[in-house]
Design a protein around this motif. Structure first.
Motif, PDB file in Angstrom:
ATOM      1  N   VAL A   1       0.837  -1.205   0.000  1.00 19.01           N
ATOM      2  CA  VAL A   1       0.000   0.000   0.000  1.00 19.01           C
ATOM      3  C   VAL A   1       0.870   1.253   0.000  1.00 19.01           C
ATOM      4  O   VAL A   1       0.603   2.215  -0.737  1.00 19.01           O
ATOM      5  CB  VAL A   1      -0.950  -0.007   1.217  1.00 19.01           C
ATOM      6  CG1 VAL A   1      -1.701   1.316   1.317  1.00 19.01           C
ATOM      7  CG2 VAL A   1      -1.949  -1.157   1.111  1.00 19.01           C
ATOM      8  N   ILE A   2       1.926   1.260   0.815  1.00 19.24           N
ATOM      9  CA  ILE A   2       2.833   2.413   0.869  1.00 19.24           C
ATOM     10  C   ILE A   2       3.470   2.649  -0.496  1.00 19.24           C
ATOM     11  O   ILE A   2       3.533   3.779  -0.993  1.00 19.24           O
ATOM     12  CB  ILE A   2       3.914   2.188   1.945  1.00 19.24           C
ATOM     13  CG1 ILE A   2       3.277   2.175   3.330  1.00 19.24           C
ATOM     14  CG2 ILE A   2       4.996   3.261   1.860  1.00 19.24           C
ATOM     15  CD1 ILE A   2       4.217   1.724   4.437  1.00 19.24           C
ATOM     16  N   GLU A   3       3.954   1.568  -1.112  1.00 21.11           N
ATOM     17  CA  GLU A   3       4.586   1.691  -2.427  1.00 21.11           C
ATOM     18  C   GLU A   3       3.576   2.160  -3.475  1.00 21.11           C
ATOM     19  O   GLU A   3       3.885   3.037  -4.299  1.00 21.11           O
ATOM     20  CB  GLU A   3       5.195   0.352  -2.831  1.00 21.11           C
ATOM     21  CG  GLU A   3       6.370  -0.084  -1.966  1.00 21.11           C
ATOM     22  CD  GLU A   3       6.878  -1.458  -2.344  1.00 21.11           C
ATOM     23  OE1 GLU A   3       6.799  -1.823  -3.545  1.00 21.11           O
ATOM     24  OE2 GLU A   3       7.348  -2.187  -1.449  1.00 21.11           O
ATOM     25  N   ALA A   4       2.375   1.584  -3.459  1.00 19.12           N
ATOM     26  CA  ALA A   4       1.357   1.965  -4.449  1.00 19.12           C
ATOM     27  C   ALA A   4       0.979   3.433  -4.298  1.00 19.12           C
ATOM     28  O   ALA A   4       0.830   4.154  -5.293  1.00 19.12           O
ATOM     29  CB  ALA A   4       0.126   1.069  -4.301  1.00 19.12           C
TER      30      ALA A   4
ATOM     31  N   ARG B   1      11.930   0.916  -7.362  1.00 17.91           N
ATOM     32  CA  ARG B   1      13.008   0.635  -6.410  1.00 17.91           C
ATOM     33  C   ARG B   1      13.012   1.662  -5.282  1.00 17.91           C
ATOM     34  O   ARG B   1      13.164   1.310  -4.110  1.00 17.91           O
ATOM     35  CB  ARG B   1      14.367   0.634  -7.114  1.00 17.91           C
ATOM     36  CG  ARG B   1      14.665  -0.637  -7.893  1.00 17.91           C
ATOM     37  CD  ARG B   1      16.137  -0.740  -8.222  1.00 17.91           C
ATOM     38  NE  ARG B   1      16.624   0.391  -9.007  1.00 17.91           N
ATOM     39  CZ  ARG B   1      16.622   0.425 -10.331  1.00 17.91           C
ATOM     40  NH1 ARG B   1      16.151  -0.603 -11.017  1.00 17.91           N
ATOM     41  NH2 ARG B   1      17.089   1.480 -10.973  1.00 17.91           N
ATOM     42  N   GLU B   2      12.848   2.923  -5.637  1.00 15.21           N
ATOM     43  CA  GLU B   2      12.851   3.961  -4.615  1.00 15.21           C
ATOM     44  C   GLU B   2      11.631   3.836  -3.699  1.00 15.21           C
ATOM     45  O   GLU B   2      11.730   4.064  -2.488  1.00 15.21           O
ATOM     46  CB  GLU B   2      12.867   5.342  -5.273  1.00 15.21           C
ATOM     47  CG  GLU B   2      14.184   5.695  -5.940  1.00 15.21           C
ATOM     48  CD  GLU B   2      15.284   5.993  -4.933  1.00 15.21           C
ATOM     49  OE1 GLU B   2      14.995   6.074  -3.725  1.00 15.21           O
ATOM     50  OE2 GLU B   2      16.444   6.148  -5.356  1.00 15.21           O
ATOM     51  N   ALA B   3      10.488   3.475  -4.258  1.00 10.20           N
ATOM     52  CA  ALA B   3       9.283   3.297  -3.443  1.00 10.20           C
ATOM     53  C   ALA B   3       9.467   2.148  -2.453  1.00 10.20           C
ATOM     54  O   ALA B   3       9.073   2.251  -1.285  1.00 10.20           O
ATOM     55  CB  ALA B   3       8.079   3.060  -4.340  1.00 10.20           C
TER      56      ALA B   3
ATOM     57  N   ARG C   1      13.685  14.060  -0.829  1.00  8.90           N
ATOM     58  CA  ARG C   1      15.011  13.515  -1.161  1.00  8.90           C
ATOM     59  C   ARG C   1      14.896  12.420  -2.210  1.00  8.90           C
ATOM     60  O   ARG C   1      15.722  12.318  -3.126  1.00  8.90           O
ATOM     61  CB  ARG C   1      15.699  12.961   0.091  1.00  8.90           C
ATOM     62  CG  ARG C   1      16.206  14.019   1.054  1.00  8.90           C
ATOM     63  CD  ARG C   1      17.234  13.428   2.015  1.00  8.90           C
ATOM     64  NE  ARG C   1      16.709  12.301   2.764  1.00  8.90           N
ATOM     65  CZ  ARG C   1      16.124  12.408   3.949  1.00  8.90           C
ATOM     66  NH1 ARG C   1      15.964  13.607   4.510  1.00  8.90           N
ATOM     67  NH2 ARG C   1      15.695  11.330   4.584  1.00  8.90           N
ATOM     68  N   LEU C   2      13.866  11.595  -2.076  1.00  6.16           N
ATOM     69  CA  LEU C   2      13.624  10.534  -3.063  1.00  6.16           C
ATOM     70  C   LEU C   2      13.407  11.139  -4.450  1.00  6.16           C
ATOM     71  O   LEU C   2      13.986  10.676  -5.444  1.00  6.16           O
ATOM     72  CB  LEU C   2      12.424   9.711  -2.621  1.00  6.16           C
ATOM     73  CG  LEU C   2      11.964   8.523  -3.465  1.00  6.16           C
ATOM     74  CD1 LEU C   2      11.252   7.512  -2.587  1.00  6.16           C
ATOM     75  CD2 LEU C   2      11.028   8.954  -4.596  1.00  6.16           C
TER      76      LEU C   2
END
Length: 274
Positions: free
Chosen positions: A91-94, A119-121, A236-237
């Motif tokens: 969920v966080i990545e999505a 990758r960053e997510a 930063r990402l």
């Protein structure tokens, strides 16, 4: 940073990120997020906590290989996913992928390749897990001071005192002449604690601690929102994606989480030597 990204565009990006973190990591947002953990994540959590040292070793190995000139091998090792994928992590990545896609559609995104964004997510979700581990360590430390008036930076140092309490209570309850005489007897002659009792208590605490870690974000997310940590981490990402630069080294959150484990082991060794 791309030359086409003007000051106005940067300002609009920062505003969009601020709205995103308020919605996702405020008290209501983090409560919605943690609903995803009410399932198989409860079984994955203990395994992922045990895999945390392995994760740190792979990242240290990747950094060392890159410093020695073996950038291809270091990059391959850095891309290895150590943790079991969790529903909350997905969920966080999505959510982050949706944010970046929205920024791109508005002309204020990094316009990075999809693999790099994913990758960053994933890395951001892992960093958030490390913060949850740090929160659990602080809870354990506070519990040790309140219950035993001693520093307990982790499960290892907490297992011994709790095992002693459990063994003493059991012995007093089983004393033939009653609880009152049992307390007097075992005050004069303390219960001998077997290593297996400490190990068993440690295992039970580790499982309980992993569950606390799963939901520690309910405390950590609003605090990080208030401190601006979530916002700075995402900015930063985006900056790394702008420059097409991979994450450099290891996020300090992972180092802090493992520093707690190391200090826990050192403290236990010191007490045993004394």
């Amino acid at each position: 940073m791309p030359a086409t990204l003007t000051d106005d565009a940067l300002s609009r990006r920062r505003s969009a990120v601020s709205r995103f973190v308020r919605d996702r990591y405020g008290p209501r947002g983090t409560l919605r997020l943690h609903r995803a953990a009410l399932g198989l994540d409860l079984l994955r959590a203990p395994v992922n906590v045990m895999l945390s040292p392995v994760f740190l070793l792979t990242r240290l190995g990747a950094w060392l290989l890159s410093r020695l000139g073996a950038k291809r091998a270091g990059g391959w090792l850095a891309r290895r996913r150590v943790f079991l994928p969790s529903d909350m992590g997905r969920v966080i990545e999505a959510d982050l992928l949706v944010l970046i896609a929205d920024l791109d559609a508005r002309g204020i995104g990094p316009g990075a390749p999809p693999d790099a964004v994913r990758r960053e997510a994933a890395a951001l979700a892992e960093t958030r897990n490390a913060v949850s581990e740090i929160t659990t360590s602080l809870i354990v430390l506070a519990g040790g001071w309140l219950l035993f008036n001693r520093a307990t930076p982790g499960i290892i140092s907490l297992a011994g005192p709790l095992a002693e309490i459990r063994a003493h209570s059991t012995a007093v309850g089983d004393f033939l002449l009653g609880d009152r005489l049992g307390r007097a007897w075992y005050w004069a002659f303390p219960v001998e604690l077997s290593p297996w009792e400490v190990i068993g208590t440690g295992i039970a605490l580790a499982v309980a601690g992993s569950l606390v870690t799963t939901f520690a974000g309910l405390i950590a997310d609003p605090l990080q929102l208030w401190a601006g940590t979530h916002r700075r981490r995402i900015l930063r990402l985006l900056d790394r994606l702008d420059r097409a630069a991979p994450a450099g080294g290891i996020e300090r959150e992972h180092l802090l989480a493992r520093a707690g484990d190391l200090s826990d082991a050192v403290l236990m060794l010191w007490r045993n030597l004394r």
